[in-house]
Every structure is written in C-alpha cells, then in structure tokens.
Scaffold this active site. Sequence first.
Site, PDB file in Angstrom:
ATOM      1  N   ARG A   1       5.523   7.630   4.990  1.00  0.00           N
ATOM      2  CA  ARG A   1       4.311   7.595   4.391  1.00  0.00           C
ATOM      3  C   ARG A   1       4.095   8.651   3.582  1.00  0.00           C
ATOM      4  O   ARG A   1       4.652   9.971   3.943  1.00  0.00           O
ATOM      5  CB  ARG A   1       3.137   7.576   5.498  1.00  0.00           C
ATOM      6  CG  ARG A   1       1.740   7.665   4.612  1.00  0.00           C
ATOM      7  CD  ARG A   1       0.413   7.004   5.343  1.00  0.00           C
ATOM      8  NE  ARG A   1      -0.636   7.103   4.589  1.00  0.00           N
ATOM      9  CZ  ARG A   1      -1.623   6.132   4.818  1.00  0.00           C
ATOM     10  NH1 ARG A   1      -1.624   5.532   5.509  1.00  0.00           N
ATOM     11  NH2 ARG A   1      -2.548   5.988   3.715  1.00  0.00           N
TER      12      ARG A   1
ATOM     13  N   ASP B   1       1.820   6.109  -1.118  1.00  0.00           N
ATOM     14  CA  ASP B   1       0.313   6.874  -0.868  1.00  0.00           C
ATOM     15  C   ASP B   1       0.271   8.171  -1.719  1.00  0.00           C
ATOM     16  O   ASP B   1       1.254   8.615  -1.801  1.00  0.00           O
ATOM     17  CB  ASP B   1      -0.326   6.944   0.355  1.00  0.00           C
ATOM     18  CG  ASP B   1      -1.757   7.047   0.300  1.00  0.00           C
ATOM     19  OD1 ASP B   1      -2.453   6.905  -0.639  1.00  0.00           O
ATOM     20  OD2 ASP B   1      -2.370   7.497   1.255  1.00  0.00           O
ATOM     21  N   GLY B   2      -0.746   8.215  -2.610  1.00  0.00           N
ATOM     22  CA  GLY B   2      -0.925   9.579  -3.232  1.00  0.00           C
ATOM     23  C   GLY B   2      -1.166   9.534  -4.760  1.00  0.00           C
ATOM     24  O   GLY B   2      -0.953  10.561  -5.489  1.00  0.00           O
ATOM     25  N   ASN B   3      -0.891   8.310  -5.336  1.00  0.00           N
ATOM     26  CA  ASN B   3      -1.049   8.187  -6.717  1.00  0.00           C
ATOM     27  C   ASN B   3      -2.217   8.717  -7.404  1.00  0.00           C
ATOM     28  O   ASN B   3      -2.069   9.324  -8.453  1.00  0.00           O
ATOM     29  CB  ASN B   3      -0.984   6.558  -7.075  1.00  0.00           C
ATOM     30  CG  ASN B   3       0.416   6.242  -6.636  1.00  0.00           C
ATOM     31  OD1 ASN B   3       1.339   6.910  -6.280  1.00  0.00           O
ATOM     32  ND2 ASN B   3       0.653   4.666  -6.899  1.00  0.00           N
TER      33      ASN B   3
ATOM     34  N   ARG C   1      -1.827   8.066   9.334  1.00  0.00           N
ATOM     35  CA  ARG C   1      -2.531   6.880   9.484  1.00  0.00           C
ATOM     36  C   ARG C   1      -1.696   5.768   9.104  1.00  0.00           C
ATOM     37  O   ARG C   1      -0.820   5.869   8.281  1.00  0.00           O
ATOM     38  CB  ARG C   1      -3.984   6.656   9.327  1.00  0.00           C
ATOM     39  CG  ARG C   1      -4.210   6.860   7.874  1.00  0.00           C
ATOM     40  CD  ARG C   1      -5.790   6.750   7.407  1.00  0.00           C
ATOM     41  NE  ARG C   1      -6.043   6.926   6.081  1.00  0.00           N
ATOM     42  CZ  ARG C   1      -6.556   7.880   5.681  1.00  0.00           C
ATOM     43  NH1 ARG C   1      -6.924   8.971   6.958  1.00  0.00           N
ATOM     44  NH2 ARG C   1      -6.761   8.258   4.477  1.00  0.00           N
TER      45      ARG C   1
ATOM     46  N   HIS D   1      -0.499   5.631 -10.879  1.00  0.00           N
ATOM     47  CA  HIS D   1      -0.030   4.229 -10.309  1.00  0.00           C
ATOM     48  C   HIS D   1       1.271   3.970 -11.338  1.00  0.00           C
ATOM     49  O   HIS D   1       2.423   3.849 -10.833  1.00  0.00           O
ATOM     50  CB  HIS D   1      -0.882   3.158 -10.647  1.00  0.00           C
ATOM     51  CG  HIS D   1      -2.234   3.231  -9.369  1.00  0.00           C
ATOM     52  ND1 HIS D   1      -1.819   3.509  -8.008  1.00  0.00           N
ATOM     53  CD2 HIS D   1      -3.241   3.097  -9.727  1.00  0.00           C
ATOM     54  CE1 HIS D   1      -3.027   3.532  -7.588  1.00  0.00           C
ATOM     55  NE2 HIS D   1      -4.016   3.165  -8.377  1.00  0.00           N
TER      56      HIS D   1
ATOM     57  N   ASN E   1      -7.747  -2.511  -0.293  1.00  0.00           N
ATOM     58  CA  ASN E   1      -7.710  -2.176  -1.489  1.00  0.00           C
ATOM     59  C   ASN E   1      -8.692  -2.789  -2.725  1.00  0.00           C
ATOM     60  O   ASN E   1      -9.078  -2.335  -3.739  1.00  0.00           O
ATOM     61  CB  ASN E   1      -6.314  -1.924  -2.214  1.00  0.00           C
ATOM     62  CG  ASN E   1      -5.403  -0.801  -1.622  1.00  0.00           C
ATOM     63  OD1 ASN E   1      -4.164  -0.962  -1.547  1.00  0.00           O
ATOM     64  ND2 ASN E   1      -6.218   0.372  -1.010  1.00  0.00           N
TER      65      ASN E   1
HETATM   66  C1  IPE Z   1      -2.462   2.393   2.031  1.00  0.00           C
HETATM   67  O1  IPE Z   1      -2.882   3.402   1.245  1.00  0.00           O
HETATM   68  C2  IPE Z   1      -2.131   1.296   1.202  1.00  0.00           C
HETATM   69  C3  IPE Z   1      -0.894   1.324   0.301  1.00  0.00           C
HETATM   70  C4  IPE Z   1      -0.593   2.398  -0.297  1.00  0.00           C
HETATM   71  C5  IPE Z   1      -1.044   0.069  -0.741  1.00  0.00           C
HETATM   72  P1  IPE Z   1      -4.503   3.676   0.995  1.00  0.00           P
HETATM   73  O2  IPE Z   1      -4.890   4.825   0.148  1.00  0.00           O
HETATM   74  O3  IPE Z   1      -5.122   2.189   0.637  1.00  0.00           O
HETATM   75  O4  IPE Z   1      -4.937   4.091   2.522  1.00  0.00           O
HETATM   76  P2  IPE Z   1      -6.165   4.832   3.123  1.00  0.00           P
HETATM   77  O5  IPE Z   1      -7.480   4.208   2.607  1.00  0.00           O
HETATM   78  O6  IPE Z   1      -6.016   6.127   2.843  1.00  0.00           O
HETATM   79  O7  IPE Z   1      -6.005   4.578   4.544  1.00  0.00           O
HETATM   80  C1  IPE Z   2      -1.391   4.330  -3.362  1.00  0.00           C
HETATM   81  O1  IPE Z   2      -1.945   5.314  -3.823  1.00  0.00           O
HETATM   82  C2  IPE Z   2      -1.415   3.186  -4.082  1.00  0.00           C
HETATM   83  C3  IPE Z   2      -2.263   2.076  -3.856  1.00  0.00           C
HETATM   84  C4  IPE Z   2      -3.128   2.072  -2.684  1.00  0.00           C
HETATM   85  C5  IPE Z   2      -2.484   0.910  -4.575  1.00  0.00           C
HETATM   86  P1  IPE Z   2      -3.673   5.672  -4.070  1.00  0.00           P
HETATM   87  O2  IPE Z   2      -4.173   5.177  -5.173  1.00  0.00           O
HETATM   88  O3  IPE Z   2      -4.098   5.408  -2.577  1.00  0.00           O
HETATM   89  O4  IPE Z   2      -3.840   7.293  -4.117  1.00  0.00           O
HETATM   90  P2  IPE Z   2      -4.756   8.356  -3.441  1.00  0.00           P
HETATM   91  O5  IPE Z   2      -4.500   8.215  -1.921  1.00  0.00           O
HETATM   92  O6  IPE Z   2      -6.083   7.984  -3.898  1.00  0.00           O
HETATM   93  O7  IPE Z   2      -4.085   9.521  -4.025  1.00  0.00           O
HETATM   94 MG    MG Z   3      -4.258   6.427  -0.859  1.00  0.00          MG
END
Ligand code: IPE
Ligand code: IPE
Ligand code: MG
Length: 281
Positions: free
Chosen positions: A204, A35-37, A210, A52, A83
């Site tokens: 995570r 997470d965090g991209n 979470r 990403h 997503n």
């Molecule tokens: C969880 O991340 C799903 C993936 C890493 C693919 P999200 O960014 O979708 O999760 P939430 O919305 O913060 O719970």
């Molecule tokens: C996780 O990074 C990758 C995917 C869910 C596909 P996010 O796109 O959720 O990155 P944030 O949470 O918005 O920083």
């Molecule tokens: Mg995210």
Amino acid sequence: MKELLQALTPGERDWRIASRLDPKRLPAHIAIIMDGNGRWARQRNYPRIMGHKAGVDPVRTVVETCAQMGLEAVTLYAFSVENWKRPRHEIDGLWRLLRIYLRRELANLMRNDIQLAAIGRMESLPGFVQDELQSVMSRTAQNRGMRLNLAINYGGRTELVDAVNSILENARLEGNLDSLDINEEAITAHLYTAGLKDPDLLIRTSGEMRISNFLLWQIAYAELYVTDTLWPDFTRTELLEAIFEYQNRDRRFGGITRACASPADTASLLLEEEAIELPLA
Ligand code: IPE
Ligand code: IPE
Ligand code: MG
C-alpha cells in the site's frame, strides 16, 4: 527473473537489488493498493485528476517488471465500491483515463504475454469502459505469461456477497439447496479471483495503515508492505525493495519456524505430562 536481469543494465541500482533476490522465493501474486494520487496533485497545486494521470506510469512499470520477473499474478486496486462517494467530475475523469490506459497498454500487454482481467461489479460501469475492458480482455485471453487483475468497482465485502449468492444460485439450479454445506474451498472457488493463488505480498502506498475493503478473504496470510511514497512516485526500485523485504520475512502461517523450535521441542519431551509445569493462575 532472468528476463528482468537481462532488461536491466549490469551494475545499476535496480540490477543490484534484483540480483540479490532469490528467484525461487518470489511472491507468486502481488496485490497493490495504489493510493496517494490526490495528495501528489495537492502538493503541486494541481487538480486531483492530474495525480491520477501521473499514476499511470508506475502502473506500466510495475506490470512490466512483474511480468519480466515471471510472477503469476498482479492485482491492482483502481476503484473501490466506496469511491463513488467522490465528486462526479473526478469519477468521470478516472473512467476517461482508464480508457486511455487500456488503449495505450494493449501492445505492451501483448508483448509481455499478459492476460487482463477486471474484478468487481462491471455492470455498474459506464458502457464505454465496459466495452474497452471487454475488448482488451478478449484480445489478451490467450496470453499465458502473467495475469493482471484490475480491481474496478471492487469491494471485498461485495465480492464475498457475490460469492455466496453464486453458490446459492448453483445449488438452486442443481436442486441440492437443502443439503448445501458451504466450506472454504467453495467460497474460494466463487470469488472473482477463483483459480489464482492468494496474494503473498500486499503493498500500500501513501502510508495509510488500512485495507480499505481490498481482497479481504485472499489476504489472510499476505505479508504487508506499507510505504509513505505516493503512488505517482512509486518506482521499480521500490517494488524490488518491497520484494527484498518480503523475502526476509518469516512466514509462519500460524506454525513455528525451525529457528523458534528448541531442542526440547524437537525431542518432544514436553509432550510428557510431568514435564509441563504451568504456573497456576
Ligand atoms: C483505496 O484507496 C482504493 C483504491 C486505491 C482504489 P482510498 O483512497 O479510496 O481509501 P481510503 O478512503 O483512504 O480508505
Ligand atoms: C488512489 O489515490 C486512487 C483512487 C482511489 C482512484 P487517491 O485519489 O485516493 O489519493 P489520495 O488518497 O486522495 O491522496
Ligand atoms: Mg486515497
């Protein structure tokens, strides 16, 4: 583990952390919520898709390092069933990136003897993504070194629903629906991860405390490691540190450890009724 140490330069930081790990107590299976991209991109004023894209390198590093350590499995959360709520262009960009990743990584997967599997509802993915996944899965099907699960269009609840439906379907086919008795083994055997050990360690990135619908059944006793590092910044060093921390955890699985047992417990004196004097409420 030997293979990883050989690939590293003696004395360098990652080599030092890796040499402190106990090769006999490595996690068999690591699961990662990458997470965090989006936040990584926002910090730089880039479009989200750039985050990403920057997340691909750490995937390669983590997968290769885990294979070199000799782990049995790694499961990466790439796209959740939730997503789909994201803007169309972000989702389309993710599918294109996935295709590029699969094409580029095939050689690395072969070199490291890694078998690729996709877990989730593949039938809802665009055709070209399904084709690319199928192609890499069949080409790596004979690899026995490590299993790499990509969780795509994955949801923990969806997986449980699919497992229960598949148990029911089998029972219907075999004509024993009336006497069907579902137990934990049956559910485990019908999950997308059937045949694999449960994750020992769940990582995570980006600090959210979470689970976001990931491997709900399988992580019952996984050790959790949450880091503020955003996924594109996640390094081999931090992976090794997470494993080091994992090895220092006391996994009790609901029991007690030696360190917590008092001499009286071991002599089982407390089992004698008169020895137990509980204060009455
Ligand atoms: C969880 O991340 C799903 C993936 C890493 C693919 P999200 O960014 O979708 O999760 P939430 O919305 O913060 O719970
Ligand atoms: C996780 O990074 C990758 C995917 C869910 C596909 P996010 O796109 O959720 O990155 P944030 O949470 O918005 O920083
Ligand atoms: Mg995210």
